[in-house]
Design an enzyme around this catalytic site. Structure first.
Site, PDB file in Angstrom:
ATOM      1  N   LYS A  23       3.252   6.702   4.848  1.00 29.72           N
ATOM      2  CA  LYS A  23       3.065   5.788   3.709  1.00 29.72           C
ATOM      3  C   LYS A  23       2.004   6.425   2.826  1.00 29.72           C
ATOM      4  O   LYS A  23       0.864   6.596   3.251  1.00 29.72           O
ATOM      5  CB  LYS A  23       2.551   4.425   4.192  1.00 29.72           C
ATOM      6  N   GLU A  52      -8.501  -1.401  12.546  1.00 28.06           N
ATOM      7  CA  GLU A  52      -7.087  -1.015  12.727  1.00 28.06           C
ATOM      8  C   GLU A  52      -6.796  -0.748  14.210  1.00 28.06           C
ATOM      9  O   GLU A  52      -5.669  -0.958  14.681  1.00 28.06           O
ATOM     10  CB  GLU A  52      -6.735   0.221  11.883  1.00 28.06           C
ATOM     11  N   ASN A  58       1.365  -4.436   9.219  1.00 27.03           N
ATOM     12  CA  ASN A  58       0.711  -5.114   8.105  1.00 27.03           C
ATOM     13  C   ASN A  58      -0.044  -6.362   8.570  1.00 27.03           C
ATOM     14  O   ASN A  58      -0.501  -7.155   7.752  1.00 27.03           O
ATOM     15  CB  ASN A  58       1.763  -5.480   7.055  1.00 27.03           C
ATOM     16  N   HIS A  95      -3.026  -7.793   6.686  1.00 29.36           N
ATOM     17  CA  HIS A  95      -3.149  -7.060   5.427  1.00 29.36           C
ATOM     18  C   HIS A  95      -2.841  -7.871   4.176  1.00 29.36           C
ATOM     19  O   HIS A  95      -3.236  -7.489   3.079  1.00 29.36           O
ATOM     20  CB  HIS A  95      -2.267  -5.819   5.449  1.00 29.36           C
TER      21      HIS A  95
HETATM   22  N1  NAD Z   1      -1.062   5.091   4.608  1.00 28.21           N
HETATM   23  C1  NAD Z   1      -1.334   4.241   5.575  1.00 28.21           C
HETATM   24  O1  NAD Z   1      -0.495   3.957   6.450  1.00 28.21           O
HETATM   25  C2  NAD Z   1      -2.685   3.614   5.637  1.00 28.21           C
HETATM   26  C3  NAD Z   1      -3.081   2.951   6.801  1.00 28.21           C
HETATM   27  C4  NAD Z   1      -4.345   2.387   6.844  1.00 28.21           C
HETATM   28  C5  NAD Z   1      -5.207   2.514   5.752  1.00 28.21           C
HETATM   29  N2  NAD Z   1      -4.798   3.199   4.656  1.00 28.21           N
HETATM   30  C6  NAD Z   1      -5.712   3.408   3.522  1.00 28.21           C
HETATM   31  O2  NAD Z   1      -6.826   4.172   3.979  1.00 28.21           O
HETATM   32  C7  NAD Z   1      -7.942   3.910   3.119  1.00 28.21           C
HETATM   33  C8  NAD Z   1      -9.183   3.691   3.957  1.00 28.21           C
HETATM   34  O3  NAD Z   1      -9.431   4.864   4.695  1.00 28.21           O
HETATM   35  P1  NAD Z   1     -10.841   5.138   5.389  1.00 28.21           P
HETATM   36  O4  NAD Z   1     -11.315   3.924   6.074  1.00 28.21           O
HETATM   37  O5  NAD Z   1     -10.677   6.381   6.140  1.00 28.21           O
HETATM   38  O6  NAD Z   1     -11.825   5.291   4.179  1.00 28.21           O
HETATM   39  P2  NAD Z   1     -12.054   6.430   3.072  1.00 28.21           P
HETATM   40  O7  NAD Z   1     -10.987   7.418   3.007  1.00 28.21           O
HETATM   41  O8  NAD Z   1     -12.362   5.669   1.836  1.00 28.21           O
HETATM   42  O9  NAD Z   1     -13.364   7.153   3.620  1.00 28.21           O
HETATM   43  C9  NAD Z   1     -14.571   6.450   3.693  1.00 28.21           C
HETATM   44  C10 NAD Z   1     -15.746   7.325   3.207  1.00 28.21           C
HETATM   45  O10 NAD Z   1     -16.050   8.299   4.194  1.00 28.21           O
HETATM   46  C11 NAD Z   1     -16.088   9.605   3.619  1.00 28.21           C
HETATM   47  N3  NAD Z   1     -15.738  10.496   4.727  1.00 28.21           N
HETATM   48  C12 NAD Z   1     -14.502  10.776   5.212  1.00 28.21           C
HETATM   49  N4  NAD Z   1     -14.602  11.504   6.329  1.00 28.21           N
HETATM   50  C13 NAD Z   1     -15.912  11.703   6.550  1.00 28.21           C
HETATM   51  C14 NAD Z   1     -16.631  12.358   7.579  1.00 28.21           C
HETATM   52  N5  NAD Z   1     -16.019  12.928   8.617  1.00 28.21           N
HETATM   53  N6  NAD Z   1     -17.987  12.378   7.499  1.00 28.21           N
HETATM   54  C15 NAD Z   1     -18.632  11.744   6.478  1.00 28.21           C
HETATM   55  N7  NAD Z   1     -17.997  11.077   5.487  1.00 28.21           N
HETATM   56  C16 NAD Z   1     -16.647  11.057   5.533  1.00 28.21           C
HETATM   57  C17 NAD Z   1     -15.131   9.515   2.463  1.00 28.21           C
HETATM   58  O11 NAD Z   1     -15.356  10.511   1.507  1.00 28.21           O
HETATM   59  C18 NAD Z   1     -15.434   8.104   1.935  1.00 28.21           C
HETATM   60  O12 NAD Z   1     -16.563   8.116   1.115  1.00 28.21           O
HETATM   61  C19 NAD Z   1      -7.565   2.707   2.292  1.00 28.21           C
HETATM   62  O13 NAD Z   1      -7.244   3.141   1.001  1.00 28.21           O
HETATM   63  C20 NAD Z   1      -6.347   2.151   2.984  1.00 28.21           C
HETATM   64  O14 NAD Z   1      -5.501   1.467   2.098  1.00 28.21           O
HETATM   65  C21 NAD Z   1      -3.561   3.743   4.576  1.00 28.21           C
HETATM   66  O1  LIG Z   2       1.731   1.966   8.074  1.00 25.46           O
HETATM   67  C1  LIG Z   2       1.977   0.812   7.731  1.00 25.46           C
HETATM   68  O2  LIG Z   2       3.119   0.428   7.531  1.00 25.46           O
HETATM   69  C2  LIG Z   2       0.894  -0.162   7.522  1.00 25.46           C
HETATM   70  O3  LIG Z   2       1.133  -1.255   7.037  1.00 25.46           O
HETATM   71  C3  LIG Z   2      -0.470   0.252   7.961  1.00 25.46           C
HETATM   72  C4  LIG Z   2      -1.595  -0.436   7.222  1.00 25.46           C
HETATM   73  O4  LIG Z   2      -2.725  -0.389   8.084  1.00 25.46           O
HETATM   74  C5  LIG Z   2      -1.986   0.256   5.925  1.00 25.46           C
HETATM   75  O5  LIG Z   2      -3.169  -0.310   5.414  1.00 25.46           O
HETATM   76  C6  LIG Z   2      -0.940   0.394   4.855  1.00 25.46           C
HETATM   77  O6  LIG Z   2      -1.385   1.260   3.837  1.00 25.46           O
HETATM   78  C7  LIG Z   2      -0.593  -0.909   4.191  1.00 25.46           C
HETATM   79  O7  LIG Z   2       0.555  -0.691   3.484  1.00 25.46           O
HETATM   80  P1  LIG Z   2       1.112  -1.616   2.323  1.00 25.46           P
HETATM   81  O8  LIG Z   2       2.548  -1.281   2.292  1.00 25.46           O
HETATM   82  O9  LIG Z   2       0.828  -3.043   2.698  1.00 25.46           O
HETATM   83  O10 LIG Z   2       0.395  -1.239   1.092  1.00 25.46           O
HETATM   84 ZN    ZN Z   3      -4.487  -0.924   7.022  1.00 32.11          ZN
END
Ligand code: NAD
Ligand SMILES: O=C(O)C(=O)C[C@@H](O)[C@H](O)[C@H](O)COP(=O)(O)O
Ligand code: ZN
Length: 364
Positions: free
Chosen positions: A147, A189, A249, A252
């Site tokens: 995603k 998570e 989700n 979420h």
């Molecule tokens: N695609 C998916 O399935 C999915 C799933 C869950 C969350 N997400 C997304 O992920 C994002 C949140 O990710 P997150 O919690 O990793 O936060 P983030 O990516 O915002 O990172 C948090 C902070 O830590 C810093 N950082 C990263 N690695 C570091 C390290 N090793 N040492 C020091 N600083 C570091 C980053 O630069 C940032 O300032 C949200 O945008 C959320 O929507 C996506």
């Molecule tokens: O991988 C997924 O599917 C998830 O829903 C994981 C969530 O933890 C994540 O935050 C995801 O980015 C949410 O997706 P969205 O489709 O609700 O934007």
């Molecule tokens: Zn999430």
């Protein structure tokens, strides 16, 4: 660059996508050239400002391995998930002559891998990419499953694509530099994976919540591996969220509304924590979830220092934002709730009075 002992979790291909491996261990970066392969001539390393040094080391290593490697620095955290930052990356790729056989590497937290994956999905209609998550949340969730996406003014992750990586490298050593606030955000998570699918995760956290808050804790690797297995199983059978994937989700629907309302100054995991307590209360009020499991949410999340309440005066705005949640169908709001521990299900079109009652339980 040599590799130490590692765990390999394979994500099956689904909806026509290829399978790929998630590696968990230490000193994994030596695996990168093997994953990039010999067809690529150019590699772009996308990294956040906080990891400028790591990004440059990776770029230099890849250049030493014979690739034309560029590093592209992104803003930290949610500020990178914008159309403007994506356009900045497209420009860097265009200027370096990036072709369909070249490869993007996203090294950073979930925000970075969401953006890097999105750039990979859109550049030339799709190039290969590799995720190198450096946060707990990135390892257990964001980097796995394909995603990818960015936010718009109207809400979180509203533009994106399903575009799985060619591989995921979870180097646990990266967690040593992560601020505790970000480490704990990732636990939300992990705890989510516990409630929807693997209660052993909850037991590990409950046994020693203080230890769960640090990378030195005795169960760090097991918590991360168990959570990745939950995610890999789900996305390996339903890449495009046709059904089962919706369970990821959990919490979420409200979480994304809180994040938007806070202009992304709350970490995703913190918002998911409040969102799960809300979803648990909704399940309880709907007569679907037993009291003990509902109460367990607040207890375990609070025990690791995650928030379980949110400003009570914001409800009308949160409700409005929840209407554009991707799970909504027409005017119908849909929530993931639990029918019991590890028994996630969909609750469609709950009565507004039920939503209000669940909200009263999380209102500060
Ligand atoms: N695609 C998916 O399935 C999915 C799933 C869950 C969350 N997400 C997304 O992920 C994002 C949140 O990710 P997150 O919690 O990793 O936060 P983030 O990516 O915002 O990172 C948090 C902070 O830590 C810093 N950082 C990263 N690695 C570091 C390290 N090793 N040492 C020091 N600083 C570091 C980053 O630069 C940032 O300032 C949200 O945008 C959320 O929507 C996506
Ligand atoms: O991988 C997924 O599917 C998830 O829903 C994981 C969530 O933890 C994540 O935050 C995801 O980015 C949410 O997706 P969205 O489709 O609700 O934007
Ligand atoms: Zn999430």
């Amino acid at each position: 660059m040599t590799s130490d002992a590692q765990t390999r979790i394979t994500v099956d291909g689904s909806a026509g996508s290829d399978p790929y491996d998630v590696l968990i261990g230490r000193r994994l970066l030596g695996e990168l050239p093997g994953l990039i392969g010999t067809s690529a001539r150019r590699v772009a390393v996308l990294h956040p400002e906080a990891l400028a040094e790591t990004g440059e080391v990776l770029r230099a290593d890849l250049a030493d391995s014979g690739y034309e490697a560029i590093a592209v620095q992104l803003p930290n955290a949610e500020e990178s998930k914008t159309a403007e930052v994506a356009a900045y990356c497209w420009k860097a790729l265009g200027q370096s002559g990036f072709t369909r056989t070249d490869v993007i590497v996203g090294v950073g937290g979930g925000a970075t891998t969401d953006l890097a994956g999105f750039v990979a999905a859109t550049w030339l209609r799709g190039v290969r990419w590799i995720a190198v998550p450096t946060t707990v949340l990135g390892m257990v969730d964001a980097a796995v499953g394909g995603k990818t996406g960015i936010n718009t003014a109207e809400g979180k992750n509203l533009v994106g694509a399903f575009h799985p990586p060619a591989g995921v490298l979870c180097d646990l050593a990266a967690l040593d530099s992560l601020p505790v606030h970000d480490y704990v955000s990732g636990l939300a998570e992990i705890i989510k994976a516990g409630f929807i699918a693997d209660p052993a995760i909850l037991e590990l956290v409950e046994r020693d919540p203080a230890a769960a808050r640090t990378p030195e804790g005795p169960h760090t690797a097991e918590l991360i591996e168990r959570s990745i297995r939950v995610k890999a199983h789900v996305v390996g059978s339903d890449l495009k969220e046709a059904g089962l994937r919706e369970i990821l989700n959990y919490g979420h629907t409200l979480a994304h509304a809180i994040e938007k309302n806070e202009r992304y100054n709350w970490r995703h995991g913190a918002a998911v924590s409040v969102g799960m307590v809300f979803a648990a209360e909704l399940g309880r009020i709907a007569g679907r979830l037993d009291d003990a499991t509902a109460d367990r949410h607040r207890a375990v999340l609070e025990s690791v220092g995650l928030p379980v309440t949110y400003r009570g005066d914001q409800w009308p705005k949160l409700l409005e934002t929840m209407k554009v949640d991707k799970k909504s169908r027409g005017d119908l709001l849909r929530f993931i709730v639990l029918d019991g521990l590890a028994r996630p299900a969909v609750l469609e079109g709950p009565d507004p009075a039920m939503l209000l009652a669940a909200h009263a339980e999380i209102a500060a």
